[in-house]
Design an enzyme around this catalytic site. Structure first.
Site, PDB file in Angstrom:
ATOM      1  N   CYS A 109       3.689 -14.707  -1.555  1.00  0.00           N
ATOM      2  CA  CYS A 109       3.476 -13.944  -2.792  1.00  0.00           C
ATOM      3  C   CYS A 109       3.289 -14.924  -3.929  1.00  0.00           C
ATOM      4  CB  CYS A 109       4.681 -13.049  -3.098  1.00  0.00           C
ATOM      5  SG  CYS A 109       4.664 -11.527  -2.188  1.00  0.00           S
ATOM      6  N   ILE A 110       2.344 -14.622  -4.781  1.00  0.00           N
ATOM      7  CA  ILE A 110       2.047 -15.521  -5.907  1.00  0.00           C
ATOM      8  C   ILE A 110       2.908 -15.140  -7.110  1.00  0.00           C
ATOM      9  CG2 ILE A 110       0.247 -16.392  -7.425  1.00  0.00           C
ATOM     10  CD1 ILE A 110      -1.724 -15.371  -5.133  1.00  0.00           C
TER      11      ILE A 110
END
Length: 110
Positions: A109-110
């Site tokens: 996940c960014i």
């Protein structure tokens, strides 16, 4: 950073994730949800509790694809789809729900 809940201070990282997983309780989850603009319902709690169980078992926060599939298996196909999960957690079911569940940010996940 710190989150003030019920008279106690809970440490969070710069993105708002709990630093110490043991600090988590439902009151803290409610505050984290509020900071995310999420109004917790029974369906939200179902996903949050599922994530905590998953994390306890595998010691990892699931990425969204894994989460969707696992929820589908446990809670049924009408809940195991990204449309349903994004309605609950518009900023990303894995990322946002993990934060509210007091878990680390899922890998990928960014």
């Amino acid at each position: 950073m710190a989150l003030e809940v019920g008279g106690k201070s809970v440490e969070t990282d710069e993105e708002g994730y709990l630093v110490n997983l043991a600090d988590w309780d439902e009151e803290i989850a409610g505050e984290l949800a509020k900071s995310e603009g999420v109004e917790m319902t029974e369906n939200h709690w179902e996903v949050v509790n599922f994530l905590r169980e998953y994390y306890n078992e595998y010691q990892i926060a699931p990425a969204v694809r894994v989460l969707t599939k696992a929820i589908g298996k446990k809670l049924g196909p009408e809940k195991g789809n990204s449309k349903y999960l994004y309605e609950l957690f518009p900023y990303g079911p894995a990322k946002q729900a993990c934060k509210i569940a007091g878990l680390p940010k899922p890998t990928g996940c960014i």
